[in-house]
Design an enzyme around this catalytic site. Structure first.
Site, PDB file in Angstrom:
ATOM      1  N   ASP A   1      -6.989   1.006  -7.716  1.00  0.00           N
ATOM      2  CA  ASP A   1      -8.055   1.346  -6.771  1.00  0.00           C
ATOM      3  C   ASP A   1      -8.780   2.654  -7.125  1.00  0.00           C
ATOM      4  OD1 ASP A   1      -7.522  -0.883  -5.279  1.00  0.00           O
ATOM      5  OD2 ASP A   1      -6.487   0.164  -3.657  1.00  0.00           O
TER       6      ASP A   1
ATOM      7  N   LYS B   1     -10.490   3.933   2.016  1.00  0.00           N
ATOM      8  CA  LYS B   1     -10.932   2.683   1.398  1.00  0.00           C
ATOM      9  C   LYS B   1     -10.516   1.512   2.291  1.00  0.00           C
ATOM     10  CE  LYS B   1      -8.163   0.384  -0.607  1.00  0.00           C
ATOM     11  NZ  LYS B   1      -7.312  -0.807  -0.269  1.00  0.00           N
TER      12      LYS B   1
END
Length: 268
Positions: A128, A8
């Site tokens: 996240d 990410k």
């Protein structure tokens, strides 16, 4: 089963304020690289987890980590033997643990389907994680768990990740943020948001870990059209118009800073 836990990155990260619950109000543009950690799973009488790879030593408690928690968070019937190849640095701003959990969710989705409340279950594991389950470019608001689709005109863009091999935990970086709201994240297509946005955690992260500034300077000395720190650091990324520019940059940094970790790929 096998699954990639896609790295990410935050193409932009605007910190808008501190919340009463201790978290921060964020606006962020999540994006994902087509490489990362690798997981495999097969049926077993009970859940077991083994880790290996370059950064496996950074996982202090393999049985109490986020992968094990993700396994416990979802109904699957029998257990799984899970093997995690830890290829992403730990505490690096790449959502490594969250990406691993996201990969577990996708494997469960493939075999059993996900419950209707999967996003809430994912969010309990980390801010996240919901984005990492999807692993597609999107905007995150709130603490990062409220996801909004976005038109991705940077899909396939070559990206270089660089980490100075310094672990940097998230808490101290957020604590060092000066509390100033520097304005909302711009709208539009992904490229526009990325170019006109910023990462409000760069300055506090550099104050704690000055080598981040060296990484950014090195990346900005290549033919990238954008170089920025990801998340709370210490990993930085650079985006390129073509593969030749990326390869030239990777070779240049490998010669000038052979100790730094690199991963090259494309945005999903």
């Amino acid at each position: 089963m096998t699954e990639t836990a896609y790295a990410k990155i935050n193409l932009a990260l605007h910190v808008r304020g501190r919340r009463e619950d201790g978290y921060h109000e964020l606006e962020t543009l999540f994006a994902f690289v087509d490489d990362g950690d690798r997981l495999s799973a097969s049926p077993a009488p009970a859940d077991t987890l083994t880790t290996h790879g370059e950064f496996a030593g950074g996982i202090e408690d393999p049985f109490g980590n986020i992968v094990a928690k993700a396994l416990s968070a979802l109904p699957r019937g029998k257990g799984w033997v899970v093997e995690l190849e830890k290829r992403l640095p730990v505490a690096a701003g790449l959502g490594g643990g969250s990406a691993d959990a996201g990969a577990v969710f996708r494997m469960v989705e493939r075999t059993h389907g996900l419950p209707d409340d999967w996003q809430a279950r994912a969010a309990r594991l980390g801010a996240d994680v919901p984005a990492c389950v999807l692993s597609t470019t999107c905007i995150g608001t709130g603490t990062g768990t409220e996801l909004i689709p976005v038109d991705n005109d940077l899909a396939g863009a070559p990206v270089l990740l660089v980490n100075p091999r310094v672990a940097l935990t998230t808490g101290p970086v957020f604590k060092a943020w000066d509390g100033l709201d520097r304005g909302a994240m711009p709208g539009g297509f992904v490229r526009t948001i990325a170019l006109e946005g910023r990462n409000d955690l760069e300055a506090p992260a550099i104050a704690i870990c000055p080598v981040i500034a060296d990484v950014l300077a090195a990346l900005r000395g290549t033919d990238s059209f954008l170089a920025r720190m990801s998340g709370s650091g210490a990993t930085c990324f650079a985006l390129y118009d073509n593969e030749a520019q990326l390869q030239a940059a990777a070779e240049k940094l490998a010669k000038s800073h052979p100790g730094w970790w690199q991963m090259a790929g494309k945005l999903r």
